[in-house]
Design an enzyme around this catalytic site. Structure first.
Site, PDB file in Angstrom:
ATOM      1  N   CYS A 177      -7.294  -4.336   4.750  1.00 16.91           N
ATOM      2  CA  CYS A 177      -6.700  -3.111   5.293  1.00 16.91           C
ATOM      3  C   CYS A 177      -5.728  -2.469   4.310  1.00 16.91           C
ATOM      4  O   CYS A 177      -4.998  -1.551   4.671  1.00 16.91           O
ATOM      5  CB  CYS A 177      -6.002  -3.376   6.621  1.00 16.91           C
ATOM      6  SG  CYS A 177      -4.656  -4.578   6.527  1.00 16.91           S
ATOM      7  N   HIS A 205       5.438   5.171  -1.912  1.00 15.21           N
ATOM      8  CA  HIS A 205       5.264   5.920  -0.674  1.00 15.21           C
ATOM      9  C   HIS A 205       4.651   7.293  -0.913  1.00 15.21           C
ATOM     10  O   HIS A 205       3.798   7.750  -0.164  1.00 15.21           O
ATOM     11  CB  HIS A 205       6.626   6.082   0.022  1.00 15.21           C
ATOM     12  CG  HIS A 205       7.077   4.851   0.737  1.00 15.21           C
ATOM     13  ND1 HIS A 205       8.384   4.481   0.829  1.00 15.21           N
ATOM     14  CD2 HIS A 205       6.375   3.889   1.377  1.00 15.21           C
ATOM     15  CE1 HIS A 205       8.485   3.352   1.504  1.00 15.21           C
ATOM     16  NE2 HIS A 205       7.285   2.981   1.850  1.00 15.21           N
TER      17      HIS A 205
END
Length: 578
Positions: free
Chosen positions: A501, A204
């Site tokens: 993506c 993250h």
């Protein structure tokens, strides 16, 4: 994002002139020079912490409960003030601070006579072990879990919360590991780069850094030995941290930045040199992201992550609330393409009203579209809201489901979406079975989009968080490229779009390879678009196909990328600083 670096050596490698260089895995393409600002170590449990006396249990439990609540509230406030993927990460970390099991077990140990920090550490270690054994996305939450621990302990002990120090000058932030909550709270005006000793390129923190355009090098052995004020050169493209660099290094970085600025002047639609179109799109997570991205030279959004709307909710958002968000996002792009991913919850993104308790391996469990098996109303309501937004705006979103594994799942999702009036229906290819059966899946839907991070993770059986396995999870792994190629061929055979993506789309060299494989659209952080546009525009379709063939001919990921770079049109690598 570069993911082809080898595992870092344990000591700095000297260059010819004696300069020391640390090696890691780079995120981004920029290079900067600046002083180090180290992140203080988290508070440790007092070595002589006394146990909790029976008469003090209530007071100690109240102090710990208050600390948990304050940490959760602070993270929620950060989430409300954030944007982009930071919103999602902060909200998820706030949920962890609110976790009832974490609190209950800590309070139970206090009641049994343990000191508060000792009790919390024991429970956190137990949860961390469980997460690591579960693997996949849940293993990525260990950093978040320990971030919550550090914040709660600081409040219990009455010391400042750990995190990035207040920066008075532009600095390179260096840490053993940096919690996503800390990354999301960075003062961007004073952060030149991020360097961590742990972590991985798809963690993250790395993703947030990439979204914010901050050069980052993770998995950098020796980083914690750097001291405040030491001047370093951080080269995200090379994955290196050079200690006390020569003056010409900064000059070279300045030239690279000037080149990047020139590339940004081109705002034309994505296409090869001979006019073959390749849509260049932005990844977004909120309507605010959409409005910022829409102001840039992108052709729409190839990934609208809708989880942000759900993460902090105690109950599922209403159809009306969702429709308003989707309509605002569609209007922001003024008719340009917007691909909406339906709720991708579960695993690292638990929902209080939907997540399954006690899943042994959430990354392989009820996540994404599989929520239809347990909370079908959540999926149905989202599709109803998307249909409402389409009717209200007169703009048709492209709607896709995550974690589709079989043609029957694709068929069922398509039927449900079309029943609500959705005109463009697709699915994500993240599971190897979906890539292998792409022709059958494409027979059911209008398009597919490849989630490269998850496809690499599931193909290579590799935790995204495990920095020491970064070479395995790389999109340059030939097995992963084979699955991408098979999916692209299936799309070409039936004349249906196949996009990418995942974060790999932001690598200009990979973008050329994907174009050569037949990918029709690339979605990424908006800041990565100029370099990708240049790389694609510098090659004819035939030349891009030759670059892809060079990569596919290799058996190892580093060789595949090196072969692709060598096959680029002369001058492109130099312009990109490769």
């Amino acid at each position: 994002m570069t993911q082809d670096a080898a595992v870092s050596p344990s000591t700095p490698e000297p260059t010819r002139d004696g300069t020391r260089v640390l090696h890691g895995v780079g995120v981004g393409r920029a290079g900067v020079v600046g002083p180090v600002a180290t992140v203080a170590a988290p508070p440790a449990a007092p070595s002589d912490e006394p146990g909790t006396a029976p008469e003090d249990v209530d007071a100690v439990q109240a102090r710990v409960t208050e600390a948990f609540g304050a940490v959760a509230e602070g993270l929620r406030a950060q989430s409300a003030a954030a944007s982009g993927p930071a919103v999602e990460v902060l909200a998820a970390t706030a949920q962890m601070a609110d976790d009832k099991a974490l609190r209950k077990q800590t309070l139970a140990k206090i009641a049994a006579g343990e000191g508060p920090v000792t009790a919390l550490d024991a429970v956190v270690d137990q949860f961390a072990t469980m997460f690591e054994q579960a693997g996949g996305y849940l293993a990525e939450r260990v950093t978040d879990l320990r971030s919550v621990r550090h914040r709660v302990v600081a409040r219990v002990l009455g010391v400042p919360e750990p995190g990035v120090p207040a920066l008075t000058v532009p600095s390179v932030v260096v840490a053993g590991d940096l919690a996503p909550a800390d990354t999301a709270a960075l003062d961007i005006a004073h952060v030149l780069a991020i360097v961590t000793e742990l972590g991985g390129p798809t963690s993250h923190t790395a993703i947030i850094a990439g979204q914010l355009g901050i050069p980052c090098v993770v998995r950098t052995a020796g980083a914690v030995d750097l001291t405040d004020g030491t001047v370093v050169a951080v080269d995200a493209a090379a994955g290196t941290v050079e200690i006390d660099p020569a003056p010409e290094v900064a000059a070279a970085f300045a030239l690279r930045a000037e080149g990047a600025a020139r590339l940004a002047e081109d705002t034309s639609p994505g296409a090869t040199a001979d006019g073959h179109p390749v849509q260049l799109l932005a990844n977004i997570g909120t309507p605010e992201d959409a409005e910022r991205a829409a102001a840039q030279a992108v052709e729409g959004s190839g990934l609208f992550r809708t989880e942000v709307l759900f993460l902090e909710a105690q109950t599922a958002p209403t159809r009306e609330d969702q429709a308003a968000v989707y309509a605002r996002t569609l209007r922001a792009f003024e008719g340009r393409k917007v691909v909406v991913r339906t709720l991708d919850a579960g695993a690292d993104k638990p929902l209080k009203f939907a997540t399954q308790p006690d899943e042994e391996n959430p990354a392989l469990g009820v996540r994404g579209y599989r929520l239809v098996r347990t909370v079908p109303d959540v999926v149905t309501t989202q599709l109803e809201a998307l249909g409402d937004a389409q009717r209200e705006t007169g703009i048709a979103p492209w709607v896709m489901a995550p974690m589709i594994a079989t043609p029957s799942e694709a068929r069922d999702f398509a039927a449900a979406a079309r029943a609500q009036g959705v005109e463009k229906v697709g699915v994500m290819v993240e599971v190897p079975s979906a890539a292998l059966r792409a022709p059958a899946i494409l027979a059911e839907v209008d398009f597919v989009s490849i989630g490269s991070n998850d496809l690499a993770q599931y193909t290579m059986a590799t935790d995204r968080l495990r920095g020491e396995l970064a070479d395995l999870i790389s999109m340059w792994q030939p097995a992963v490229l084979d699955l991408v190629a098979a999916t692209a061929r299936a799309g070409q055979d039936v004349g249906k779009p196949v996009g990418v993506c995942g974060e790999s789309a932001s690598d200009p060299v990979m973008a050329v390879v994907l174009t050569g494989l037949g990918i029709t659209s690339l979605s990424m952080a908006a800041s990565a678009v100029p370099a990708v546009r240049f790389a694609v525009k510098s090659h004819t379709l035939e030349q891009a196909q030759a670059v892809a063939a060079a990569a596919l001919a290799c058996d190892e990921a580093p060789d595949a990328r090196a072969a692709a770079v060598a096959a680029l049109v002369p001058g492109v690598a130099d312009t990109l600083g490769l």
